[in-house]
Design a protein around this motif. Structure first.
Motif, PDB file in Angstrom:
ATOM      1  N   GLY A  88       0.810  -1.205   0.000  1.00 59.83           N
ATOM      2  CA  GLY A  88       0.000   0.000   0.000  1.00 59.83           C
ATOM      3  C   GLY A  88       0.845   1.256   0.000  1.00 59.83           C
ATOM      4  O   GLY A  88       0.525   2.248  -0.680  1.00 59.83           O
ATOM      5  N   GLY A  89       1.940   1.238   0.770  1.00 56.68           N
ATOM      6  CA  GLY A  89       2.824   2.400   0.806  1.00 56.68           C
ATOM      7  C   GLY A  89       3.403   2.705  -0.555  1.00 56.68           C
ATOM      8  O   GLY A  89       3.488   3.876  -0.964  1.00 56.68           O
ATOM      9  N   LEU A  90       3.796   1.660  -1.274  1.00 55.86           N
ATOM     10  CA  LEU A  90       4.330   1.857  -2.624  1.00 55.86           C
ATOM     11  C   LEU A  90       3.250   2.394  -3.555  1.00 55.86           C
ATOM     12  O   LEU A  90       3.502   3.301  -4.359  1.00 55.86           O
ATOM     13  N   ALA A  91       2.047   1.865  -3.448  1.00 57.09           N
ATOM     14  CA  ALA A  91       0.958   2.295  -4.329  1.00 57.09           C
ATOM     15  C   ALA A  91       0.602   3.764  -4.126  1.00 57.09           C
ATOM     16  O   ALA A  91       0.141   4.437  -5.067  1.00 57.09           O
ATOM     17  N   ARG A  92       0.823   4.273  -2.923  1.00 53.47           N
ATOM     18  CA  ARG A  92       0.465   5.668  -2.634  1.00 53.47           C
ATOM     19  C   ARG A  92       1.515   6.673  -3.105  1.00 53.47           C
ATOM     20  O   ARG A  92       1.276   7.888  -3.061  1.00 53.47           O
ATOM     21  N   ARG A  93       2.668   6.210  -3.544  1.00 55.77           N
ATOM     22  CA  ARG A  93       3.724   7.113  -3.991  1.00 55.77           C
ATOM     23  C   ARG A  93       3.704   7.271  -5.506  1.00 55.77           C
ATOM     24  O   ARG A  93       3.514   6.292  -6.230  1.00 55.77           O
ATOM     25  N   ASP A  94       3.946   8.489  -5.978  1.00 57.61           N
ATOM     26  CA  ASP A  94       4.164   8.647  -7.407  1.00 57.61           C
ATOM     27  C   ASP A  94       5.600   8.242  -7.719  1.00 57.61           C
ATOM     28  O   ASP A  94       6.370   7.875  -6.827  1.00 57.61           O
ATOM     29  N   ARG A  95       5.968   8.301  -8.999  1.00 59.97           N
ATOM     30  CA  ARG A  95       7.270   7.795  -9.413  1.00 59.97           C
ATOM     31  C   ARG A  95       8.413   8.529  -8.705  1.00 59.97           C
ATOM     32  O   ARG A  95       9.365   7.917  -8.239  1.00 59.97           O
ATOM     33  N   ALA A  96       8.323   9.854  -8.630  1.00 58.51           N
ATOM     34  CA  ALA A  96       9.388  10.630  -7.996  1.00 58.51           C
ATOM     35  C   ALA A  96       9.513  10.297  -6.509  1.00 58.51           C
ATOM     36  O   ALA A  96      10.626  10.144  -5.979  1.00 58.51           O
ATOM     37  N   ALA A  97       8.377  10.174  -5.831  1.00 62.94           N
ATOM     38  CA  ALA A  97       8.405   9.852  -4.403  1.00 62.94           C
ATOM     39  C   ALA A  97       8.927   8.440  -4.175  1.00 62.94           C
ATOM     40  O   ALA A  97       9.661   8.179  -3.215  1.00 62.94           O
ATOM     41  N   ALA A  98       8.555   7.514  -5.056  1.00 57.33           N
ATOM     42  CA  ALA A  98       9.050   6.142  -4.933  1.00 57.33           C
ATOM     43  C   ALA A  98      10.559   6.093  -5.111  1.00 57.33           C
ATOM     44  O   ALA A  98      11.271   5.394  -4.373  1.00 57.33           O
TER      45      ALA A  98
END
Length: 414
Positions: A88-98
């Motif tokens: 879920g944490g990964l899904a909530r991030r956009d590419r830059a945040a990831a």
């Protein structure tokens, strides 16, 4: 001591003076050594008594410390944040945040002396982007698989590597090769992280696995298979994979004793076994009851592989849960030694041996002239007490001194 430098070079040498040194391959520590770094490379390793006065050198005294090659974790997931809901944490991030979160994870590993990681499953090939950039500061060397190849709806399908059928998996391998991955990761069985996926079930038929191996080898890429299921392990071995991850021998009724013939085949074919070891206690986080019950047999199966002579490295699976932070590798060495290997053997497992598995034996995993200047200095003697690896004095990555952070364990206790 002879130090060879280009006559046009203007930079200063770095001279490290620890109390002792483990070179990554020997059976004993070298007392009173000196190691000379020229930029990103080790240019000399000798006894301090042979060390001449040198101009253009910065001397770093590490009294009481042991210098070892930078550690190598052969199985991490930088895209997972070691939280309570990594998917879920990964899904909530956009590419830059990831990408920023992955850089933070990599620096946590680096601060513990883990100077090389093999990322065996990311989103959108972000590990390749990170591999090519320092992203604002020193990072470990990253060996990248991209999204793992998995069956439709299979384990970690949300990372984007779904494929089916012989032609489909061949196309998937080619797509990965064209993006520039270093290794192909295939989910031969289901896993624990994905709802609807079951570790005891195989995800690909043997002909599909053979196609993956054949296509990867055409591009000179190794294949390592996530394999919990006994059947999936057997299929992966038959398909000719180069490595196996987890290798837990699960069936519908639980973890079973590793079949003797299958263990022998893994050892005889020199298939690299990525042992999933290492955890840090986390308040309120306990292994599920079924996993706790299976732990003795999981350890016994790994012991059988070690005793049979299978080539074993440590892949911590860092990032997948709070008990698997990105700096967990030093703890995993302690776990490995409890299964029989000596401290020297355990240290080789995460240095020179792991470098060979990653195809980096020519420049990683040893303290020797011509090798990358990846080094870890720890307080104490790790051959007498492997927990010394948790007492970090200094880390160098490609010759750059790394700021040392508190470990995940220390931050939780503070």
């Amino acid at each position: 001591m002879t130090v060879t430098r280009s006559s046009t070079e203007r930079g200063r040498l770095t001279v490290l003076r620890p109390s002792r040194l483990f070179d990554g391959v020997g059976s004993a520590l070298v007392e009173d050594p000196v190691v000379v770094l020229d930029g990103t490379t080790i240019v000399a390793v000798d006894h301090a008594g042979c060390f001449p006065a040198m101009e253009h050198a910065d001397i770093v005294h590490l009294d009481g410390a042991t210098l070892v090659p930078g550690l190598i974790d052969t199985h991490v997931h930088l895209c997972f944040d070691a939280g309570h809901d990594v998917v879920g944490g990964l899904a909530r991030r956009d590419r830059a945040a990831a990408l920023a979160a992955m850089a933070r994870a990599a620096r946590i590993a680096l601060s513990a002396g883990v100077t090389t990681v093999r990322d065996l499953g990311d989103l959108d090939y972000l590990s390749l982007t990170l591999r090519e950039s320092d992203h604002g500061g020193p990072l470990p060397t990253i060996v990248a698989a991209g999204p793992p190849i998995t069956s439709p709806g299979g384990h970690c399908h949300f990372l984007g590597g779904e494929a089916a059928g012989v032609d489909g998996v061949r196309r998937a391998v080619r797509a990965h090769a064209e993006r520039g991955v270093d290794v192909i990761k295939v989910m031969a069985s289901g896993g624990h992280l994905t709802p609807g996926s079951h570790p005891h079930e195989a995800q690909f038929a043997t002909d599909e696995l053979r196609a993956i191996v054949d296509e990867a080898h055409r591009f000179s890429l190794p294949v390592t298979a996530h394999a919990h299921s006994t059947g999936a392990i057997a299929d992966a071995v038959a398909a000719g994979v180069d490595g196996l991850e987890h290798v837990s021998f699960q069936t519908a009724t639980g973890v079973v004793p590793a079949p003797r013939g299958l263990v022998a085949a893994i050892a005889d074919r020199r298939i690299d076994v990525g042992a999933t070891l290492g955890f840090v206690a986390h308040p309120g986080v306990e292994p599920p009851p079924a996993l706790r019950a299976a732990l003795p047999m999981l350890r016994e199966n790994l012991r059988r592989l070690i005793d049979a002579g299978a080539p074993v490295v440590i892949g911590t699976d860092a990032g997948i849960a709070p008990i698997k932070p990105h700096d967990v590798l030093p703890r995993a060495l302690i776990d490995l030694a409890e299964l029989g290997p000596t401290s020297v053997q355990a240290l080789r497992t995460v240095t020179s041996h792991a470098a060979g598995v990653l195809g980096l034996a020519h420049r990683k995993g040893r303290l020797a002239p011509g090798y990358d200047a990846d080094l870890l200095a720890v307080d104490g003697d790790p051959l007498a007490d492997l927990s010394a690896l948790c007492r970090v004095r200094a880390v160098y990555a490609k010759g750059v001194a790394v700021p040392i952070q508190a470990t995940t364990e220390e931050r939780r206790l503070s």
